[in-house]
Design a protein around this motif. Sequence first.
Motif, PDB file in Angstrom:
ATOM      1  N   GLU A 106       0.854  -1.185   0.000  1.00 24.30           N
ATOM      2  CA  GLU A 106       0.000   0.000   0.000  1.00 24.30           C
ATOM      3  C   GLU A 106       0.887   1.230   0.000  1.00 24.30           C
ATOM      4  OE1 GLU A 106      -2.477   3.328   1.257  1.00 24.30           O
ATOM      5  OE2 GLU A 106      -0.742   2.550   2.329  1.00 24.30           O
ATOM      6  N   MET A 107       0.658   2.117  -0.959  1.00 25.54           N
ATOM      7  CA  MET A 107       1.479   3.310  -1.067  1.00 25.54           C
ATOM      8  C   MET A 107       0.588   4.535  -1.239  1.00 25.54           C
ATOM      9  SD  MET A 107       4.770   3.921  -3.580  1.00 25.54           S
ATOM     10  CE  MET A 107       5.608   2.440  -2.987  1.00 25.54           C
ATOM     11  N   GLY A 108       0.652   5.420  -0.233  1.00 27.02           N
ATOM     12  CA  GLY A 108      -0.144   6.635  -0.278  1.00 27.02           C
ATOM     13  C   GLY A 108       0.721   7.860  -0.469  1.00 27.02           C
ATOM     14  N   GLY A 109       0.161   9.006  -0.144  1.00 23.72           N
ATOM     15  CA  GLY A 109       0.869  10.259  -0.342  1.00 23.72           C
ATOM     16  C   GLY A 109       2.048  10.460   0.587  1.00 23.72           C
ATOM     17  N   GLU A 110       1.866  10.108   1.851  1.00 27.57           N
ATOM     18  CA  GLU A 110       2.903  10.397   2.848  1.00 27.57           C
ATOM     19  C   GLU A 110       3.506   9.173   3.523  1.00 27.57           C
ATOM     20  OE1 GLU A 110       4.257  13.228   3.461  1.00 27.57           O
ATOM     21  OE2 GLU A 110       2.967  14.569   2.346  1.00 27.57           O
ATOM     22  N   ASP A 111       2.943   8.009   3.312  1.00 29.62           N
ATOM     23  CA  ASP A 111       3.526   6.807   3.913  1.00 29.62           C
ATOM     24  C   ASP A 111       3.239   5.588   3.042  1.00 29.62           C
ATOM     25  OD1 ASP A 111       0.922   6.000   4.407  1.00 29.62           O
ATOM     26  OD2 ASP A 111       0.970   6.443   6.537  1.00 29.62           O
ATOM     27  N   SER A 112       3.879   4.494   3.381  1.00 31.70           N
ATOM     28  CA  SER A 112       3.653   3.245   2.661  1.00 31.70           C
ATOM     29  C   SER A 112       3.648   2.100   3.651  1.00 31.70           C
ATOM     30  CB  SER A 112       4.717   3.034   1.574  1.00 31.70           C
ATOM     31  OG  SER A 112       6.008   3.214   2.090  1.00 31.70           O
ATOM     32  N   LYS A 113       2.982   1.016   3.257  1.00 36.53           N
ATOM     33  CA  LYS A 113       2.801  -0.127   4.154  1.00 36.53           C
ATOM     34  C   LYS A 113       3.027  -1.422   3.392  1.00 36.53           C
ATOM     35  CE  LYS A 113      -1.013   2.500   6.213  1.00 36.53           C
ATOM     36  NZ  LYS A 113      -1.050   3.529   5.151  1.00 36.53           N
ATOM     37  N   GLY A 227      -3.662   1.810  -2.798  1.00 34.03           N
ATOM     38  CA  GLY A 227      -3.287   3.178  -2.453  1.00 34.03           C
ATOM     39  C   GLY A 227      -3.290   4.015  -3.717  1.00 34.03           C
ATOM     40  N   GLY A 228      -3.224   5.325  -3.574  1.00 32.51           N
ATOM     41  CA  GLY A 228      -3.288   6.221  -4.722  1.00 32.51           C
ATOM     42  C   GLY A 228      -2.210   5.980  -5.759  1.00 32.51           C
ATOM     43  N   VAL A 229      -1.011   5.570  -5.329  1.00 27.79           N
ATOM     44  CA  VAL A 229       0.114   5.379  -6.250  1.00 27.79           C
ATOM     45  C   VAL A 229      -0.107   4.199  -7.195  1.00 27.79           C
ATOM     46  CG1 VAL A 229       2.633   5.028  -6.390  1.00 27.79           C
ATOM     47  CG2 VAL A 229       1.672   6.467  -4.594  1.00 27.79           C
ATOM     48  N   ALA A 230      -1.017   3.291  -6.849  1.00 25.58           N
ATOM     49  CA  ALA A 230      -1.296   2.135  -7.704  1.00 25.58           C
ATOM     50  C   ALA A 230      -1.889   2.548  -9.046  1.00 25.58           C
ATOM     51  CB  ALA A 230      -2.225   1.159  -6.993  1.00 25.58           C
ATOM     52  N   ALA A 231      -2.337   3.807  -9.157  1.00 23.10           N
ATOM     53  CA  ALA A 231      -2.860   4.309 -10.435  1.00 23.10           C
ATOM     54  C   ALA A 231      -1.733   4.623 -11.412  1.00 23.10           C
ATOM     55  CB  ALA A 231      -3.700   5.563 -10.204  1.00 23.10           C
ATOM     56  N   ASN A 232      -0.496   4.686 -10.916  1.00 18.98           N
ATOM     57  CA  ASN A 232       0.659   5.042 -11.746  1.00 18.98           C
ATOM     58  C   ASN A 232       1.190   3.790 -12.445  1.00 18.98           C
ATOM     59  OD1 ASN A 232       3.391   5.614 -12.582  1.00 18.98           O
ATOM     60  ND2 ASN A 232       3.342   7.410 -11.262  1.00 18.98           N
ATOM     61  N   ILE A 233       0.973   3.710 -13.752  1.00 17.84           N
ATOM     62  CA  ILE A 233       1.359   2.494 -14.484  1.00 17.84           C
ATOM     63  C   ILE A 233       2.873   2.304 -14.527  1.00 17.84           C
ATOM     64  CG2 ILE A 233      -0.734   2.343 -15.869  1.00 17.84           C
ATOM     65  CD1 ILE A 233       0.713   3.682 -18.149  1.00 17.84           C
ATOM     66  N   GLY A 234       3.607   3.402 -14.335  1.00 19.41           N
ATOM     67  CA  GLY A 234       5.059   3.286 -14.269  1.00 19.41           C
ATOM     68  C   GLY A 234       5.498   2.537 -13.025  1.00 19.41           C
ATOM     69  N   MET A 235       4.805   2.785 -11.913  1.00 20.51           N
ATOM     70  CA  MET A 235       5.104   2.074 -10.665  1.00 20.51           C
ATOM     71  C   MET A 235       4.693   0.608 -10.764  1.00 20.51           C
ATOM     72  SD  MET A 235       6.698   3.914  -8.489  1.00 20.51           S
ATOM     73  CE  MET A 235       6.557   2.663  -7.220  1.00 20.51           C
ATOM     74  N   VAL A 236       3.576   0.352 -11.417  1.00 13.44           N
ATOM     75  CA  VAL A 236       3.115  -1.031 -11.610  1.00 13.44           C
ATOM     76  C   VAL A 236       4.168  -1.804 -12.401  1.00 13.44           C
ATOM     77  CG1 VAL A 236       1.353  -2.504 -12.669  1.00 13.44           C
ATOM     78  CG2 VAL A 236       0.676  -0.407 -11.481  1.00 13.44           C
ATOM     79  N   ARG A 237       4.656  -1.203 -13.478  1.00 12.77           N
ATOM     80  CA  ARG A 237       5.685  -1.844 -14.297  1.00 12.77           C
ATOM     81  C   ARG A 237       6.942  -2.121 -13.479  1.00 12.77           C
ATOM     82  NH1 ARG A 237       9.745   1.372 -18.315  1.00 12.77           N
ATOM     83  NH2 ARG A 237      10.973  -0.411 -19.021  1.00 12.77           N
ATOM     84  N   ALA A 238       7.363  -1.143 -12.674  1.00 11.36           N
ATOM     85  CA  ALA A 238       8.589  -1.296 -11.882  1.00 11.36           C
ATOM     86  C   ALA A 238       8.458  -2.451 -10.893  1.00 11.36           C
ATOM     87  CB  ALA A 238       8.901   0.012 -11.143  1.00 11.36           C
ATOM     88  N   PHE A 239       7.330  -2.542 -10.209  1.00 10.59           N
ATOM     89  CA  PHE A 239       7.135  -3.637  -9.258  1.00 10.59           C
ATOM     90  C   PHE A 239       7.108  -4.991  -9.963  1.00 10.59           C
ATOM     91  CE2 PHE A 239       5.397  -0.614  -5.955  1.00 10.59           C
ATOM     92  CZ  PHE A 239       6.321  -0.947  -4.975  1.00 10.59           C
ATOM     93  N   LYS A 240       6.453  -5.059 -11.104  1.00 10.26           N
ATOM     94  CA  LYS A 240       6.410  -6.322 -11.856  1.00 10.26           C
ATOM     95  C   LYS A 240       7.816  -6.761 -12.243  1.00 10.26           C
ATOM     96  CE  LYS A 240       1.889  -6.051 -14.146  1.00 10.26           C
ATOM     97  NZ  LYS A 240       1.223  -5.846 -15.453  1.00 10.26           N
ATOM     98  N   ASP A 241       8.604  -5.811 -12.708  1.00  9.44           N
ATOM     99  CA  ASP A 241       9.954  -6.115 -13.164  1.00  9.44           C
ATOM    100  C   ASP A 241      10.849  -6.555 -11.997  1.00  9.44           C
ATOM    101  OD1 ASP A 241      11.832  -5.431 -15.760  1.00  9.44           O
ATOM    102  OD2 ASP A 241      12.919  -5.175 -13.884  1.00  9.44           O
TER     103      ASP A 241
END
Length: 266
Positions: A106-113, A227-241
């Motif tokens: 989970e990744m939000g604006g100010e913290d992550s879990k 979390g809000g950051v999951a909308a960022n397809i660049g982050m999705v790609r990075a985690f998959k890789d």
Amino acid sequence: MSDKNNQIHLGLDIGSISINTVLMDANASILESRYDFCHGKPFELLKTILTDIEKKYTKERIGIVGFTGTGGKLGASLIGGEHVNEIVAQSSSVAKLYPQVKTIMEMGGEDSKLIFMEQIDESASRLAEFELNTLCAAGTGSFLDQQAKRIGISIENEFGELSLLSEKPPRIAGRCSVFAKSDMIHLQQIATPVHDIVAGLCFAVARNFISSLGRGKKFEFPVIFQGGVAANIGMVRAFKDLLKIDDKDLIIPEHHASMGAIGALY
């Protein structure tokens, strides 16, 4: 007395960057989901959200009111309702909607879990262990937002789309926002294409998340990214890789930004 079958339940996740709101019917179907930026005034925004809800539904129809997030406890004390711990809320929604999931990112604006779930049986799971990052901005959505503004691109759409154009993302320091900015400045000075810099940022944040929160722990699959950051397809790609997984093992829930608000109602 209100008919319980006609009740509307309200879940609110009050964070430092946004308020995520869900309205759920008696059958646990989501009627509405909204994401509003706070702009530093979360409780003024909360008043606006509640006013909007009152225009659609009578007070008598509102059943359970659940709060979570950094401002959840204060929100519950102001208008009444149940306050639910953020970790419990995030894991409860996953246990209910995605019981097969073993790891929550989970990744939000100010913290992550980072939350690990344990299976009870094929259709049930529960919280087993968790790690939080609340100390350094480098592992959060606000860091990506700040860097997007610095290089003049939109975090909402352009950022993720640009990052997918990069074939070899450059290495950017991910453990410290100061070092990351220094690396970005250097890359700009040597005329590195913007899409490569953006992709490098995504990989830096994902790498930081895996190493600092994971700390050598095994990521069991499937993993859910919310979390809000999951909308960022660049982050999705990075985690998959970095995790070496595909769509089958990385789930992005339909209401990825509102999983905390949903969990506040379970």
